[in-house]
Design a protein around this motif. Structure first.
Motif, mmCIF file in Angstrom:
data_model
loop_
_atom_site.group_PDB
_atom_site.id
_atom_site.type_symbol
_atom_site.label_atom_id
_atom_site.label_comp_id
_atom_site.label_asym_id
_atom_site.label_seq_id
_atom_site.Cartn_x
_atom_site.Cartn_y
_atom_site.Cartn_z
ATOM 1 N N LYS A 46 2.618 -9.089 -15.930
ATOM 2 C CA LYS A 46 3.637 -10.110 -15.708
ATOM 3 C C LYS A 46 4.053 -10.297 -14.253
ATOM 4 O O LYS A 46 4.499 -11.364 -13.878
ATOM 5 N N ASP A 47 3.952 -9.250 -13.457
ATOM 6 C CA ASP A 47 4.405 -9.373 -12.077
ATOM 7 C C ASP A 47 3.507 -8.584 -11.129
ATOM 8 O O ASP A 47 2.519 -7.995 -11.553
ATOM 9 N N GLU A 48 3.886 -8.574 -9.850
ATOM 10 C CA GLU A 48 3.055 -7.973 -8.811
ATOM 11 C C GLU A 48 3.369 -6.505 -8.533
ATOM 12 O O GLU A 48 2.803 -5.928 -7.623
ATOM 13 N N ARG A 49 4.243 -5.881 -9.296
ATOM 14 C CA ARG A 49 4.675 -4.521 -8.944
ATOM 15 C C ARG A 49 3.531 -3.523 -8.899
ATOM 16 O O ARG A 49 3.527 -2.618 -8.075
ATOM 17 N N TRP A 50 2.526 -3.677 -9.774
ATOM 18 C CA TRP A 50 1.413 -2.718 -9.783
ATOM 19 C C TRP A 50 0.513 -2.927 -8.583
ATOM 20 O O TRP A 50 0.024 -1.969 -7.998
ATOM 21 N N GLU A 51 0.312 -4.170 -8.195
ATOM 22 C CA GLU A 51 -0.452 -4.455 -6.979
ATOM 23 C C GLU A 51 0.245 -3.849 -5.762
ATOM 24 O O GLU A 51 -0.404 -3.271 -4.896
ATOM 25 N N LYS A 52 1.564 -3.983 -5.725
ATOM 26 C CA LYS A 52 2.334 -3.436 -4.600
ATOM 27 C C LYS A 52 2.255 -1.915 -4.563
ATOM 28 O O LYS A 52 2.156 -1.321 -3.486
ATOM 29 N N LYS A 53 2.294 -1.280 -5.751
ATOM 30 C CA LYS A 53 2.201 0.187 -5.786
ATOM 31 C C LYS A 53 0.838 0.661 -5.292
ATOM 32 O O LYS A 53 0.737 1.701 -4.643
ATOM 33 N N VAL A 54 -0.209 -0.108 -5.595
ATOM 34 C CA VAL A 54 -1.535 0.248 -5.087
ATOM 35 C C VAL A 54 -1.571 0.019 -3.576
ATOM 36 O O VAL A 54 -2.062 0.874 -2.821
ATOM 37 N N ALA A 55 -1.023 -1.095 -3.127
ATOM 38 C CA ALA A 55 -1.052 -1.423 -1.699
ATOM 39 C C ALA A 55 -0.306 -0.394 -0.860
ATOM 40 O O ALA A 55 -0.768 -0.011 0.223
ATOM 41 N N ASP A 56 0.853 0.077 -1.357
ATOM 42 C CA ASP A 56 1.598 1.069 -0.570
ATOM 43 C C ASP A 56 1.224 2.509 -0.926
ATOM 44 O O ASP A 56 1.855 3.460 -0.480
ATOM 45 N N LYS A 57 0.160 2.645 -1.751
ATOM 46 C CA LYS A 57 -0.424 3.951 -2.110
ATOM 47 C C LYS A 57 0.557 4.880 -2.827
ATOM 48 O O LYS A 57 0.476 6.087 -2.714
ATOM 49 N N SER A 58 1.470 4.304 -3.601
ATOM 50 C CA SER A 58 2.431 5.125 -4.338
ATOM 51 C C SER A 58 2.084 5.252 -5.822
ATOM 52 O O SER A 58 2.749 5.987 -6.549
ATOM 53 N N ILE A 59 1.048 4.550 -6.265
ATOM 54 C CA ILE A 59 0.672 4.609 -7.677
ATOM 55 C C ILE A 59 0.058 5.978 -7.996
ATOM 56 O O ILE A 59 -0.675 6.541 -7.195
#
Length: 107
Positions: free
Chosen positions: A70-83
């Motif tokens: 639904k949103d970009e939060r998972w992409e952001k977590k991958v981008a900032d390497k926090s996933i």
């Protein structure tokens, strides 16, 4: 003993023997549950390289564009390497389930 070794020598031999015995003992093995929890809590970027992280970001972006996320939060977590590894495993299960429900069962 023939009486040639004195008490200091015998004490030293005893210490060396005990140290040798301790070094032969097997180290404690962590429980599987503890190591699994540690693995799930580990940052994904510690397990894979930049190329794989970029692929993961692309997969999540395409899943969002296809309305599976639904949103970009998972992409952001991958981008900032926090996933974490656990989150990636969880999202994999979610995406497979949604694909099954949205595309396989509807056909």
């Amino acid at each position: 003993m023939d009486g040639i070794a004195g008490p200091l020598t015998l004490d030293k031999l005893d210490q060396v023997y005990k140290a040798a015995q301790q070094s032969q003992e097997k180290p404690a093995v962590p429980k599987k549950e503890e190591s699994l929890k540690e693995t799930y809590a580990m940052k994904m970027c510690e397990c894979v390289g930049d190329y794989q992280m970029n692929q993961l970001e692309t997969i999540y972006r395409e899943a969002r564009q296809d309305k599976l996320l639904k949103d970009e939060r998972w992409e952001k977590k991958v981008a900032d390497k926090s996933i974490t590894v656990g989150e990636v495993a969880f999202l994999d299960a979610i995406l497979v389930h949604r694909l099954k429900c949205d595309y396989i069962l509807k056909k």
